[in-house]
Design an enzyme around this catalytic site. Structure first.
Site, PDB file in Angstrom:
ATOM      1  N   HIS A   2      23.496  20.675  17.786  1.00 40.10           N
ATOM      2  CA  HIS A   2      23.898  19.285  17.998  1.00 40.10           C
ATOM      3  C   HIS A   2      24.392  18.723  16.668  1.00 40.10           C
ATOM      4  O   HIS A   2      23.605  18.564  15.720  1.00 40.10           O
ATOM      5  CB  HIS A   2      22.695  18.488  18.512  1.00 40.10           C
ATOM      6  CG  HIS A   2      23.015  17.098  18.971  1.00 40.10           C
ATOM      7  ND1 HIS A   2      23.969  16.822  19.918  1.00 40.10           N
ATOM      8  CD2 HIS A   2      22.496  15.895  18.610  1.00 40.10           C
ATOM      9  CE1 HIS A   2      24.019  15.524  20.140  1.00 40.10           C
ATOM     10  NE2 HIS A   2      23.144  14.934  19.347  1.00 40.10           N
TER      11      HIS A   2
ATOM     12  N   ASP B  16      24.442   3.093  25.711  1.00 43.10           N
ATOM     13  CA  ASP B  16      23.533   3.487  24.644  1.00 43.10           C
ATOM     14  C   ASP B  16      23.666   2.489  23.499  1.00 43.10           C
ATOM     15  O   ASP B  16      24.732   2.394  22.882  1.00 43.10           O
ATOM     16  CB  ASP B  16      23.878   4.903  24.161  1.00 43.10           C
ATOM     17  CG  ASP B  16      22.941   5.389  23.067  1.00 43.10           C
ATOM     18  OD1 ASP B  16      21.794   4.912  23.007  1.00 43.10           O
ATOM     19  OD2 ASP B  16      23.356   6.242  22.265  1.00 43.10           O
TER      20      ASP B  16
ATOM     21  N   GLU C 248      30.060  14.238  23.050  1.00 45.93           N
ATOM     22  CA  GLU C 248      29.554  12.915  23.406  1.00 45.93           C
ATOM     23  C   GLU C 248      30.297  11.876  22.567  1.00 45.93           C
ATOM     24  O   GLU C 248      30.329  11.975  21.350  1.00 45.93           O
ATOM     25  CB  GLU C 248      28.059  12.814  23.133  1.00 45.93           C
ATOM     26  CG  GLU C 248      27.220  13.877  23.826  1.00 45.93           C
ATOM     27  CD  GLU C 248      25.803  13.938  23.262  1.00 45.93           C
ATOM     28  OE1 GLU C 248      25.289  12.872  22.835  1.00 45.93           O
ATOM     29  OE2 GLU C 248      25.230  15.021  23.219  1.00 45.93           O
TER      30      GLU C 248
ATOM     31  N   TYR D  35      26.960   6.385  30.333  1.00 48.82           N
ATOM     32  CA  TYR D  35      25.826   5.467  30.295  1.00 48.82           C
ATOM     33  C   TYR D  35      25.971   4.529  29.110  1.00 48.82           C
ATOM     34  O   TYR D  35      26.871   4.679  28.267  1.00 48.82           O
ATOM     35  CB  TYR D  35      24.510   6.239  30.218  1.00 48.82           C
ATOM     36  CG  TYR D  35      24.343   7.112  28.986  1.00 48.82           C
ATOM     37  CD1 TYR D  35      23.553   6.706  27.917  1.00 48.82           C
ATOM     38  CD2 TYR D  35      24.974   8.346  28.905  1.00 48.82           C
ATOM     39  CE1 TYR D  35      23.402   7.511  26.795  1.00 48.82           C
ATOM     40  CE2 TYR D  35      24.826   9.159  27.800  1.00 48.82           C
ATOM     41  CZ  TYR D  35      24.041   8.728  26.744  1.00 48.82           C
ATOM     42  OH  TYR D  35      23.898   9.529  25.639  1.00 48.82           O
TER      43      TYR D  35
END
Length: 464
Positions: A226, A70, A8, A68
């Site tokens: 993560h 953020d 990401e 998107y």
């Protein structure tokens, strides 16, 4: 690797006020709308995903990834990838999608997206998060977590993107009274902003590992590791080494073959010390009272990985070969890593410019050069002006795949998701898309809990 991975990336935005209308806050929205509504590269969200993601805030892409907004930044999440080259190629695809949108809007001369992690002006940081699928039965006990943290704290020797100067996050305010010399240049952009080792809610308490248990898959079989510690890499080779070596360490973890004598006394402090020391030769304190260099710690991890994993497959051997090459070059000939390790590449450019212009490290001009290194525009970004050594250059060229903007990986769940998005674009049916499911407003759901399955026949039957 035989491991599902994804990256990401949050992008910074720079606007030349003299040349383009709008602000850095308005351009991410314009670019997002260009990607979904004009270029038709995905299916925009029709429903709330949560209170911070209303309809139209973003959506899933034809390549199986997600784009998107953020916290004001455009964020691209790559699709699930099973091979190392796919992981790198689909990370680069995010850059290509954003830059193509700017080109279509005829804004490339005045608006830039930066694949970096800091704002020199405000002191803010934004992330590059890594996701690794792991087996649910793996137990994260204290020695395992301590060893994993040691690897993550020292891998910045080859994964760091480099930065001019330093930051002093709130959690370390007490240190500002200590009479320490300023940091001219350090290895990592994120190191100064990491204030915890493992934590669940990390918006204002950034940890090396985010402990939130959100697998986006069958929770009985899988967990998702993560990571928040990584920098955004411009070099595809650096991205490959970051994802590849970490995947091998996780395989050792699953096989219970991690080294047992490299646990750091304080992983957060060591992360900052390694970054600021800047060579890897500085000593870090271990939990058993000894001191070792960060480079030595990395060699220990390499030796264990080579002993237990060499010969497993061609990709594993490539990672091991290039891990050894990188560590050896760091110690003896770092110039071989220009174009391959970002902090070395950036520092080389900055030192050359600094000497030519007669600047010192505190000159704001160097901060501008620092940011321009991360400009994703291949026509003007400083990274793309580098000429790497043959080994690195050939790899960097091999993972440039324009088709990755539109076509998903062929061997993961992203393939089925991409097929569904193509259908939703053509049919006009109301839809809902998640990482692990797709749905129609007729209350028909298709669950996709296994990231290793393409779900091709199931999706074709569902949308028929």
């Amino acid at each position: 690797m035989n491991r599902i991975v994804g990256i990401e990336t949050e992008y910074g935005c720079l606007v030349n006020d003299e040349g383009a209308p709008g602000t850095p806050d308005s351009w991410p929205v314009r670019v997002k709308n260009q990607i979904f509504r004009k270029a038709k590269l995905g299916a925009i969200d029709l429903h709330y995903r949560d209170y911070e993601e209303p309809p139209g805030n973003g959506g899933f892409l034809l390549n199986g990834g997600r784009l998107y907004i953020d916290m004001g930044h455009l964020e691209y999440a790559s699709p699930e990838c099973l091979s190392l080259r796919d992981a790198v190629a689909y990370d680069i695809a995010g850059d290509s999608i954003l830059q193509a949108a700017l080109d279509s809007l005829r804004a490339s001369q005045h608006v830039s997206f930066l694949k970096n992690n800091i704002d020199h002006h405000t002191g803010a940081t934004f992330g590059c998060h890594e996701n690794y699928l792991m087996r649910r039965e793996v137990q994260f006990n204290t020695p395992i977590l301590g060893t994993l943290l040691s690897f993550l704290a020292t891998r910045q020797l080859f994964t760091g993107a480099g930065r001019v100067g330093q930051a002093n996050p709130l959690s370390f305010d007490w240190e500002t009274s200590v009479d320490t010399p300023p940091v001219d240049f350090q290895l990592s952009q994120r190191a100064d902003h990491i204030v915890n080792d493992i934590y669940q809610w990390v918006q204002f308490n950034r940890a090396i590992i985010n402990a939130r248990d959100e697998p986006h898959a069958d929770y009985r079989k899988y967990r998702r590791l993560h990571l928040l510690i990584g920098d955004s890499n411009m070099s595809p080779f650096a991205t490959a080494m970051k994802v590849g070596t970490t995947s091998l360490i996780l395989t050792l973890l699953e096989q219970r073959e991690l080294p047992r004598d490299v646990i750091l006394r304080d992983a957060v402090l060591s992360t900052r010390e390694v970054s600021r020391e800047g060579t890897g030769r500085g000593q870090v304190k271990l939990d058993d009272g000894r001191s070792r260099s960060a480079l030595d710690v990395q060699w220990t991890f390499f030796e264990h990985a080579s002993k237990h994993l060499a010969g497993a497959d061609e990709e594993t051997d490539w990672i091991l070969e290039n891990w050894a090459f990188t560590l050896d070059a760091l110690a003896s000939r770092p110039e071989l890593l220009v174009g391959g390790v970002d902090w070395i590449s950036k520092k080389w450019l900055l030192e050359m410019f600094k000497e030519k212009e007669g600047l010192d490290w505190q000159d704001p001009w160097l901060q501008s050069i620092d940011l321009e290194y991360h400009n994703i525009n291949r026509e003007s970004g400083l990274f793309y002006a580098l000429t790497p050594a043959k080994r690195i250059g050939e790899f960097n060229d091999s993972v440039l795949r324009p088709d990755a903007m539109r076509i998903p990986p062929a061997d993961t769940r992203a393939f089925g998701r991409g097929r569904a998005i193509t259908h939703f674009q053509k049919s006009g049916q109301p839809y809902l898309i998640n990482w692990d499911s797709i749905a129609l407003e007729t209350n028909r759901y298709l669950m996709m809990p296994d990231p290793f399955d393409t779900y091709e026949p199931e999706v074709d039957e569902f949308v028929r």
